[in-house]
Design an enzyme around this catalytic site. Structure first.
Site, PDB file in Angstrom:
ATOM      1  N   SER A  34      -0.785   7.690   4.599  1.00  0.00           N
ATOM      2  CA  SER A  34      -2.216   7.492   4.801  1.00  0.00           C
ATOM      3  C   SER A  34      -2.422   6.662   6.055  1.00  0.00           C
ATOM      4  O   SER A  34      -1.563   5.858   6.425  1.00  0.00           O
ATOM      5  CB  SER A  34      -2.802   6.752   3.591  1.00  0.00           C
ATOM      6  N   TYR A  47      -1.945  -0.785  -1.773  1.00  0.00           N
ATOM      7  CA  TYR A  47      -1.908   0.624  -1.361  1.00  0.00           C
ATOM      8  C   TYR A  47      -1.427   0.744   0.084  1.00  0.00           C
ATOM      9  O   TYR A  47      -0.523   1.526   0.403  1.00  0.00           O
ATOM     10  CB  TYR A  47      -3.290   1.252  -1.525  1.00  0.00           C
TER      11      TYR A  47
END
Length: 143
Positions: A34, A47
């Protein structure tokens, strides 16, 4: 990890398909990361850290396996249109409520504007990577 696991990890033995790829002297490992691996938005530290770690592990693996003809590619996705904004927050901590609300508002605005890649775009990018042996190590998709 136990004693000796670092060595097994460093030699790629934790990836079940890798021995076969080495034997065939070809293969492709695609890891989905990501853009959050490049920066840490509020309340997304864990995350972001996991995505940054995945990218570093992928980079090391690329150096370790390229001489076997095995490629490693990291998909760096921006936002992907999912139902994430429809789900309730996973936690509540009174002192963080204003920050949580800001994040929820940003996600709702993001979804309303139709930002982000459709999941099919990510799948199409992966298909292109499979067909193109000269693809880059890091491939951004969405945004």
């Amino acid at each position: 990890m136990g004693v000796g696991d670092e060595r097994r990890l460093a030699t790629g033995e934790q990836i079940g398909a890798l021995p076969g790829m080495r034997a065939r002297r070809q293969g492709l490992i695609v890891n989905i990361s990501s853009l959050a691996g490049q920066f840490a938005p509020p309340l997304q530290g864990v995350y972001s850290a996991s995505k940054a770690a995945l990218e570093m592990l992928s980079e090391a693996l690329q150096f370790e396996v390229q001489h076997f003809g095995v490629r490693v590619v990291v998909i760096q996705s921006g936002g992907i249109r999912t139902d994430k904004t429809k789900r309730p927050p996973h936690f509540s901590l009174e002192s963080y409520d204003p920050l949580i609300q800001q994040q929820n508002d940003r996600l709702a605005q993001y979804a309303t504007r139709g930002n982000g890649a459709m999941p099919e775009e990510v799948a199409s990018t992966i298909a292109e990577i499979i067909e193109n042996p000269k693809s880059s190590f890091k491939v951004p998709v969405g945004g």
